[in-house]
Design an enzyme around this catalytic site. Structure first.
Site, mmCIF file in Angstrom:
data_model
loop_
_atom_site.group_PDB
_atom_site.id
_atom_site.type_symbol
_atom_site.label_atom_id
_atom_site.label_comp_id
_atom_site.label_asym_id
_atom_site.label_seq_id
_atom_site.Cartn_x
_atom_site.Cartn_y
_atom_site.Cartn_z
ATOM 1 N N LEU A 228 0.815 -1.205 0.000
ATOM 2 C CA LEU A 228 0.000 0.000 0.000
ATOM 3 C C LEU A 228 0.854 1.263 0.000
ATOM 4 C CD1 LEU A 228 -2.878 1.145 0.145
ATOM 5 C CD2 LEU A 228 -2.670 1.095 2.641
ATOM 6 N N ASP A 229 0.629 2.113 -1.009
ATOM 7 C CA ASP A 229 1.293 3.419 -1.141
ATOM 8 C C ASP A 229 2.811 3.320 -1.174
ATOM 9 O OD1 ASP A 229 -1.181 4.612 -1.195
ATOM 10 O OD2 ASP A 229 -1.177 5.148 0.925
ATOM 11 N N GLU A 230 3.338 2.198 -1.634
ATOM 12 C CA GLU A 230 4.791 2.028 -1.672
ATOM 13 C C GLU A 230 5.304 1.649 -3.050
ATOM 14 O OE1 GLU A 230 6.369 -0.418 1.419
ATOM 15 O OE2 GLU A 230 5.237 0.557 3.017
#
Length: 285
Positions: A228-230
């Protein structure tokens, strides 16, 4: 009258070794092409070579590919050939926040973004009128549990196949994408989120930021991955703020940065300026 030459864009990635640029240039000459733009980068970290060229040539795609074929085989190029300015088929996912979607559709209408949006797919009906204003089809499917989430993601894949979608943009789509969908859309799905230091999560991040007296507000656009979000970062922007601004003003500033950052990432992607290098990106501006 002689037909105007086609303006092509060629991108490729391969293992770095001597002779690549010479061989590619020779193939372009063999196709009677004229290089109008050229950018390259050799990654010392991964040992890979990246290149983007724009070429004017009065040849068909088959003729151009035939000229490139020996170089592709010799250097094992992971390559793509397209026409400069051809609109990228783009599916947009949204929820209730209008700012990112409005900016994308406005930029499409004005010609700033070379994208063709066949559908806006959302998990809430709130943005139907906004999409309708721009003449873009809109569909909403509620996501309330695992079953409805699976149905929504199945619709995403259906639309990708139906329209030949090349890019999926999460324009503040506030749902976590399943690992299966992330894998299916690897390298062709872009997300946007706000960026703070420290990173405020959960409800009302701008109110949290105001309470802590943040001095910088930013936004990050990145490829979607199961982490997530990486995912690999495509673009980031930041703006300075101060103690005099209310949480509502901070939110407005943040949304402007989100729109600006997402727009730039989509523009670079549509122009074939974004190449993957493992967990990071190479951007040929």
């Amino acid at each position: 009258m002689t037909a105007a030459p086609t303006h092509w864009v060629l991108t490729f990635v391969c293992v770095d070794r001597p002779g690549i640029v010479h061989a590619v240039s020779g193939a372009i000459v063999a196709a009677s092409g004229n290089i109008t733009e050229s950018q390259q980068f050799a990654s010392a970290d991964t040992g890979r070579f990246f290149m983007r060229l724009q070429v004017e040539a009065s040849v068909t795609r088959d003729e151009f590919e035939a000229a490139l074929a020996p170089v592709i085989d010799r250097f094992q190029l992971d390559w793509n050939l397209d026409i400069v300015g051809r609109p990228t088929k783009t599916l947009v996912l949204a929820s209730t926040a209008p700012h990112a979607l409005n900016d994308l559709l406005f930029r499409q209408r004005t010609g700033y973004l070379a994208v063709d949006v066949p559908l806006v797919l959302a998990n809430h009906p709130d943005l139907a009128d906004l999409a309708g204003f721009y003449g873009v089809p809109f569909e909403s499917l509620a996501v309330t549990d695992a079953s409805s989430k699976a149905a929504f993601e199945a619709r995403v894949l259906d639309e990708v196949e139906r329209h030949g979608v090349e890019l999926v943009v999460l324009a503040r789509y506030m749902q976590i994408i399943s690992p299966e969908l992330c894998e299916a859309l690897a390298g062709r799905a872009i997300n946007i989120h706000h960026s703070f230091l420290p990173g405020f999560k959960g409800a009302n991040p701008y109110r949290q930021a105001h309470a802590r007296g943040v001095k910088l507000i930013g936004a990050t656009a990145h490829f979607v991955t199961s982490d997530l979000d990486e995912g690999p970062i495509i673009e980031q922007n930041v703006v300075r703020v101060d103690h005099s601004q209310t949480p509502q003003q901070l939110m407005a500033i943040g949304q402007d940065e989100e729109s600006r950052t997402l727009r730039q990432a989509v523009k670079w992607f549509s122009e074939h300026r974004v190449l993957r290098d493992g967990d990071r990106t190479i951007i040929f501006r």
